[in-house]
Structures are given as structure tokens and as C-alpha cells.
Motif scaffolding. Structure first.
Motif, mmCIF file in Angstrom:
data_model
loop_
_atom_site.group_PDB
_atom_site.id
_atom_site.type_symbol
_atom_site.label_atom_id
_atom_site.label_comp_id
_atom_site.label_asym_id
_atom_site.label_seq_id
_atom_site.Cartn_x
_atom_site.Cartn_y
_atom_site.Cartn_z
ATOM 1 N N ARG A 218 0.804 -1.228 0.000
ATOM 2 C CA ARG A 218 0.000 0.000 0.000
ATOM 3 C C ARG A 218 0.841 1.285 0.000
ATOM 4 O O ARG A 218 0.350 2.350 0.331
ATOM 5 N N ASP A 219 2.128 1.168 -0.318
ATOM 6 C CA ASP A 219 2.917 2.395 -0.480
ATOM 7 C C ASP A 219 3.011 2.647 -1.982
ATOM 8 O O ASP A 219 3.609 1.879 -2.724
ATOM 9 N N TYR A 220 2.410 3.727 -2.438
ATOM 10 C CA TYR A 220 2.261 3.927 -3.886
ATOM 11 C C TYR A 220 3.325 4.867 -4.452
ATOM 12 O O TYR A 220 3.267 5.236 -5.620
ATOM 13 N N ALA A 221 4.272 5.259 -3.618
ATOM 14 C CA ALA A 221 5.258 6.246 -4.074
ATOM 15 C C ALA A 221 6.017 5.751 -5.308
ATOM 16 O O ALA A 221 6.135 6.463 -6.304
ATOM 17 N N ILE A 222 6.498 4.504 -5.214
ATOM 18 C CA ILE A 222 7.314 4.000 -6.326
ATOM 19 C C ILE A 222 6.486 3.871 -7.608
ATOM 20 O O ILE A 222 6.867 4.369 -8.678
ATOM 21 N N VAL A 223 5.324 3.193 -7.489
ATOM 22 C CA VAL A 223 4.527 2.977 -8.715
ATOM 23 C C VAL A 223 4.070 4.298 -9.310
ATOM 24 O O VAL A 223 4.058 4.467 -10.538
ATOM 25 N N ASP A 224 3.733 5.267 -8.455
ATOM 26 C CA ASP A 224 3.301 6.554 -8.996
ATOM 27 C C ASP A 224 4.466 7.289 -9.652
ATOM 28 O O ASP A 224 4.293 7.947 -10.674
ATOM 29 N N LYS A 263 -10.947 2.386 -7.177
ATOM 30 C CA LYS A 263 -10.001 2.196 -6.067
ATOM 31 C C LYS A 263 -8.770 1.527 -6.640
ATOM 32 O O LYS A 263 -8.835 0.833 -7.648
ATOM 33 N N ARG A 264 -7.620 1.713 -5.965
ATOM 34 C CA ARG A 264 -6.413 1.026 -6.412
ATOM 35 C C ARG A 264 -6.648 -0.468 -6.263
ATOM 36 O O ARG A 264 -7.147 -0.934 -5.246
#
Ligand code: ADP
Length: 660
Positions: A218-224, A263-264
Motif C-alpha cells: 500500500r505504499d504507492y510512491a514507487i509505482v506513482d 479504487k487502487r
């Protein structure tokens, strides 16, 4: 079917076929190129994604280095002064919302050189356990080098590091029919970006290590970041063009692929096919894939931990719809071009066909004109009709038909004339013969009566007139008999120039020739001609006298002889007299045809001439132009000493064909 329709249909079929083939080949090529291009792009995308991912790992390492330099960590370990580490608490992030905060960590631990925990920043109460099970820590301490790698940790281990992470780890699993089978209903592991940085004392002895971690669940920093870097937030028809996902095993733990309810799509599972290839065999997977709710041109690459075990996958994908639409658009463009081509072909073939048919109609009209006897007909010049050759051939045909027709007509005239003259001759000869005897009787008895008459008898003059007129009759009858008679004299080889000169000498001093200029052009070394000298003299005398009559004391008489191309001897007797009316021309050789006043001409001259020439196997023809003059042309077969009668006939035929 009409020619025009055939042409049009032929053209249409041809364009349609070429169009269809071109479209097919074009679309296939473009499709293939597009797919190749897109796949290359996707391949690049996944490489970029990996770079971004690695960059995050390296950054974690630098972070630890930075912390170790800034914070008095050596002192903390050597003097067991943990108070100095209180500040590090600020580095532990509360939520995952602050992706901008580059220094944020989920876990931070200080271990001694044996791997024993000295301090856990996010959970200070849990310490003194040894974490050499953590391969990143173990390798860092053994090799005394900074280490970083992704790692799988169970929810309990993670909770021990930082109690707040518990809920982020547990992701409910969403099962779909085509996905790989996962029995659990929720994820109990987390993927952690792990890094360890060795700490040394001033002498360079290893004191321990600073260990950090970032939980990817649930950490979206990398994918974003990947999405932003690779796809620049490109959108197509209101939808995002590209996506990135991090998988733990086959489960999405961090993604920007959205479910239908926006939703993701974390917790959804990859398809079995991809799972088997990437996780099972460790090979990249590139191709079309149905991801959550749409088709994507996708690329998956395995994620390995520090021991090189595959623990998950990195995914990038582009929405296929854009390329599908592009292909569709190309198909339509090709289709449009083909249709346009067909329309153009239709008009071209229609107008071509129209032109051809128009020309064919003209040709048909011309053929009809010719067949109805109008041999003068010539095709009008059709500029750029493309039929020039045909037109020329047609006109030539018409011309040669006309020539032939003219010749035929002449030949026909000659034949009918010959026949008519022959039957007239027979009749005349018959009549003359019948009349000859009674005339003889009349003459005999008239002479007897005259002899017995007294010199001074007044009737005597009348009897003399009877005798005079009867003699005239006899002469005419004799001429008529001559007309039909075969030459009486000997047929001997003659030089025709001699015969002409002898005949000319007989008349040229007569009064009727006084005002007439006589020109002779006689060819030397002509072949001889077989004939009856006196009868041929009669022929030339007749013709000379007729010419002089026609010229009426002034003009020119031109006599020419020459050898023709077929070796016949030709004699031209031309005058500049009054000429012969067209209407009379066919009749001049008939016995008793004359235009002269009664008593002036008997109309027997030309018929006798004709008869004599016939008997010599020759031909006589006339050309006349009223007011300008008349030319008689006599053709004799040459005589080479052969008695073969066929020889002469041959020349006659050849000549007939020529003149005819
Ligand atoms: P005739 O001389 O007695 O009339 P022919 O048979 O010799 O009989 O001629 C027939 C007709 O042909 C003549 O009356 C004349 O009209 C025409 N003719 C013959 N020769 C010539 C000539 N050289 N020029 C013009 N007319 C001619």
C-alpha cells in the motif's frame, strides 16, 4: 453485357482487388510494426521502472549513510547512550501519504556487530533480539559493506519493527476466475525495501550497522513515480494510458491500476500464465494481458531478494485501446482510399468506355456506309481517340475497295462492250451478207438497163444515180462485213512504228491536216507485232482522220509509242480536239454510232478499228475530256517469233488487269 459495363466492371474489380490486397498488406504491416513498436516501448518502460525501483533502494542506502554521519551513532553504541538517538523518531513516517517526504522510513534499527538490536526507533521497547536471520543485515555485517535489497517479511516481524505497519500488511485478496490460485483470504506478508549501513569506530573496527526499511504494501510512491516518469500522466479518452504495479508473489501490493469503483486494485491477483512464467521460470513476460478491467500491452519482470530468490514482480502496461483505435483508423483510411480509387476508376473507365463506344459507333456507321455502296466514305479524323491506327486501316480499306470497284466497273464495261460489239458484229455481218446479194442483183440489172439505153435517153441520169447509190450501199455493206471479218491478209511480224509512219504519210498532206501540227514520239527497239499491214494501216488512218475531224483545222496530233512495263507495245494517238461527251463514250465503238451530220460519217470507222484490233489480240481504249482532247490507246501483244496463241492471251490478260 455491353462493352462499357464490362470495362467499368473490369476496372472496378481490378481496383477493388488491388485495394483489398494493399489494405490487407498495409494493415498487417502497420499492425505488426505498431505491435513491435509498442512492445519495444513496453520493454523500455519496464527497464525504466526497474531503474526507478533500484533508485529507491539506493536512496534508502544514502539515507542511512546520511543518518549515520549526522547522528553520534558511534557514541551511542560505545557508551550505550541511546538518548542521542531520540531525534531519529522524526524519520519514521506515520502514514504513506507523505510520498514527497524523501527521508521518511517505515523501520529504523541499530544493531551491534553481532546483529543484536541496540535500538528500534519505531518500537524502542523491543530490543536485544538478534536479527542475523535478516540476510541484508547479515551480509552487511559479514562483508562490512552497505547492502540493500527487497525482502519478504511476515506480518509479525514487521509489527515488531513498527506496530503501526500491521494494517498496511494485511491486504484482503480479491480472487478472479483466471488468476492463479491463492488459498489465503488475506496477505500476511509484506515486501520491504531493506538496507543496512555499517558503522565503524575511529580505528575502522566494525561497531554495528544502521538498518532501515520501507514497507511497499500500500505504499504507492514507487509505482506513482514510475507512472509519472514513464507515461507523464498521459491520458487517452479520459483514461490513464499507462500503469505500474509491484507484486508480492502474484498479489498486487502497490499499483495505480484502478478497479471499476475507482479504487487502487491492491489485493487482485495476476493470471496463471504470467505467474508461471515470471515467478515460476524467472523470465520476463511481454504481451497483451487483461489487467483488472481492460486489455493492456504489458510487461512483467521478476523482483529478486538478496539471495536471488524471486519474491515478486514489477509490472508496467499501456492501454491497448489507443493502438487498437490507431489500427482501426488506419483500416478506415485504407478502406477510404480504396473506395476513392474505385470511384475514380469508375469515372475513368466509364468515360474511356464511352469514348471507345462512340468511336466504335462511328466505325459501325462507316462500315454500313461502305456496305451500302458509298465507297467514297472516309472516317472523320478523331483527335486523340486512340483509334488512329484502326481509322487509318479503315480508310485505306475503303480507298482500296473503291479502287478495286472502279477497276471492276471498267472491266465490266469492257466485257459488256466486247459482248455487245460481238453480237452487233454478228448481226451486222448477217444483215450485210443478206443485203449484199440483192445489192449485187440491183447493180447488175441497173448496169444492163443502162447499157441498153440510148445515149440521149433522159432516164439514163436516173439509172446512173441508182447505180451510184447502190455502189455506196455495197461499200457500207462491205465495211460491215469487214467489221466482223478476220484479217484476210497475212499476219506477219511488223514494226509498229513503220506502220504508223506509213499511215501518216498517206494522210498528212491532205487538206484536212493543213492546220494541224503532227508530233511523233516513237520508242526505238520496240518488240515486233504480228499483224496484217493493210488492216492496221486502216486502223491508224481511221484514228488520224477522226482526230483531224475533231480538231477542225487547228491543233496538235501527238503520236507516241512505248514499251509498257508488261512488255506490251502501246500506241497513243492524242488530239487536242473537241473531245467526246461522257454520255457518248460507251457507244463510240458501236457500228453506225456517229455524231456527225448525215452524209458526213457512217459511224463505222471506230467499230471496224475495234474489230481489227480484236483480231490482232490487242486492246483499244479511249480517254477523253470534252473541250480538251481525246486519246486513243492501242495495246499490242509483242511478237517474239512464238506461234503460241496463249502467249498473246497472257499479255491481253495482264494488260486487261492493268487497264481494268
Ligand atoms: P464517224 O467518224 O463516221 O462518225 P466513227 O465510228 O469513226 O464514225 O466515230 C464515231 C463517233 O466517235 C464520231 O461521230 C465522233 O463523235 C466520235 N469520235 C471518234 N473519234 C473522235 C475524236 N478523235 N474526237 C472526238 N470525237 C471522236
Amino acid at each position: 453485357m455491353r462493352l462499357q459495363s464490362r470495362l467499368v466492371i473490369g476496372f472496378l474489380i481490378a481496383t477493388c482487388l488491388t485495394g483489398a490486397v494493399a489494405t490487407l498488406v498495409g494493415i498487417t504491416t502497420i499492425n505488426k510494426n505498431t505491435i513491435d513498436e509498442v512492445q519495444r516501448k513496453v520493454q523500455q518502460d519496464i527497464n525504466t521502472a526497474e531503474l526507478v525501483y533500484r533508485h529507491n533502494l539506493e536512496r534508502l542506502e544514502y539515507q542511512l549513510q546520511f543518518i549515520s554521519l549526522r547522528t553520534p551513532i558511534q557514541d551511542a553504541i560505545l557508551r550505550n547512550d541511546l538518548g542521542a538517538l531520540e531525534d531519529l523518531k522524526a524519520l519514521i513516517r506515520i502514514g504513506t501519504g507523505q510520498s514527497e517526504d524523501h527521508m521518511a522510513l517505515d523501520m529504523l534499527t541499530l544493531v551491534d556487530a553481532n546483529g543484536r538490536v541496540i535500538h528500534r526507533v519505531a518500537n524502542p521497547d523491543a530490543k536485544d533480539d538478534q536479527i542475523l536471520w535478516d540476510s541484508v543485515v547479515r551480509r552487511c555485517l559479514f562483508e562490512k559493506k552497505p547492502k540493500s535489497a527487497p525482502e519478504i517479511m511476515s506480518v509479525d516481524v514487521i509489527r515488531a519493527q513498527n506496530p503501526n505497519l500491521y494494517n498496511r500488511v494485511l491486504i484482503p485478496i480479491v480472487k478472479t476466475p483466471q488468476s492463479v490460485v491463492i488459498r489465503e483470504s488475506q496477505l500476511t506478508d509484506g515486501m520491504v525495501l531493506r538496507a543496512a549501513y555499517p558503522i565503524f569506530d575511529k580505528q575502522g573496527n566494525l561497531l554495528g550497522a544502521l538498518v532501515g526499511g520501507i514497507l511497499l504494501n500500500r505504499d504507492y510512491a514507487i509505482v506513482d513515480t514510475i507512472k509519472e516518469t514513464v507515461y507523464h500522466d498521459e491520458r487517452y479518452r479520459g483514461r490513464d494510458m499507462g500503469f505500474a504495479t509491484i507484486f508480492l508473489g502474484g498479489v498486487r501490493i502497490s499499483t495505480n491500476v484502478m478497479t471499476l469503483d475507482e479504487k487502487r486494485a491492491v489485493g487482485t491477483i495476476v493470471s496463471k500464465e504470467v505467474y508461471d512464467q515470471v515467478i515460476g521460470e524467472g523470465r520476463d513476460w511481454i504481451g497483451r494481458a487483461f489487467v483488472v478491467n481492460d486489455w493492456y500491452i504489458s510487461s512483467y519482470t521478476p523482483i529478486r531478494d538478496i539471495e536471488n530468490h524471486i519474491i515478486g514482480m514489477l509490472y508496467t502496461g499501456i492501454l491497448e485501446a489507443k493502438y487498437r483505435d490507431m489500427t482501426l483508423q488506419t483500416t478506415w483510411i485504407f478502406f477510404g482510399i480504396t473506395t476513392l480509387g474505385m470511384v475514380v476508376a469508375f469515372f475513368i473507365s466509364f468515360s474511356l468506355g464511352h469514348g471507345i463506344i462512340r468511336r466504335i459507333r462511328i466505325l459501325k456507321g462507316a462500315t454500313e456506309a461502305i456496305s451500302s455502296g458509298n465507297l467514297e466514305y472516309q472516317l472523320p479524323p478523331g483527335r486523340s481517340s486512340g483509334f488512329d491506327m484502326l481509322d487509318e486501316a479503315f480508310n485505306n480499306m475503303a480507298k482500296s475497295l473503291k479502287d478495286r470497284d472502279d477497276r471492276l466497273q471498267k472491266a465490266f464495261q469492257r466485257i459488256t462492250r466486247t459482248e455487245r460489239l460481238a453480237s452487233l458484229g454478228q448481226m451486222a455481218a448477217g444483215v450485210a451478207h443478206e443485203i449484199n446479194n440483192p445489192l449485187g442483183g440491183i447493180l447488175l440489172y441497173s448496169n444492163l438497163v443502162l447499157e441498153e439505153m440510148e445515149e440521149d435517153n433522159i432516164v439514163r441520169a436516173n439509172i446512173e444515180k441508182i447505180i451510184y447509190q447502190t455502189n455506196r450501199c455495197k461499200k457500207i455493206v462491205q465495211n460491215l462485213l469487214d467489221f466482223a471479218r478476220t484479217p484476210s491478209g497475212d499476219m506477219v511480224p511488223l514494226d509498229i512504228n513503220n506502220v504508223i509512219m506509213m499511215s501518216l504519210n498517206l494522210v498528212k498532206d491532205q487538206s484536212m491536216f493543213l492546220g494541224i501540227r503532227v508530233e511523233t514520239t516513237l520508242a526505238a527497239n520496240l518488240p515486233q507485232v504480228r499483224g496484217d499491214l493493210s488492216r492496221l494501216e486502216e486502223v491508224f488512218l481511221n484514228l488520224f482522220i477522226n482526230a483531224a475531224d475533231a480538231m477542225n483545222d487547228h491543233g496538235a496530233l501527238r503520236i507516241t509509242t512505248r514499251l509498257s512495263s508488261t512488255n506490251t507495245v502501246k500506241v497513243y494517238i492524242a488530239d487536242t480536239g473537241k473531245g467526246i461527251d461522257k454520255a457518248y463514250l460507251p457507244h463510240i465503238f458501236e457500228p453506225f454510232f456517229t455524231t456527225k451530220d448525215p452524209g458526213q460519217g457512217t459511224g463505222l470507222g471506230l467499230s471496224i478499228t475495234y474489230g481489227i484490233i480484236q483480231k490482232h489480240n490487242g486492246l483499244i481504249d479511249v480517254e477523253s475530256e470534252p473541250g480538251i482532247g481525246t486519246t486513243f490507246i492501242i495495246t499490242f501483244p509483242p511478237y517474239f517469233g512464238s506461234e503460241e496463241p496463249n502467249e498473246a492471251d497472257k499479255y491481253r490478260e495482264a494488260e486487261g488487269a492493268n487497264i481494268g
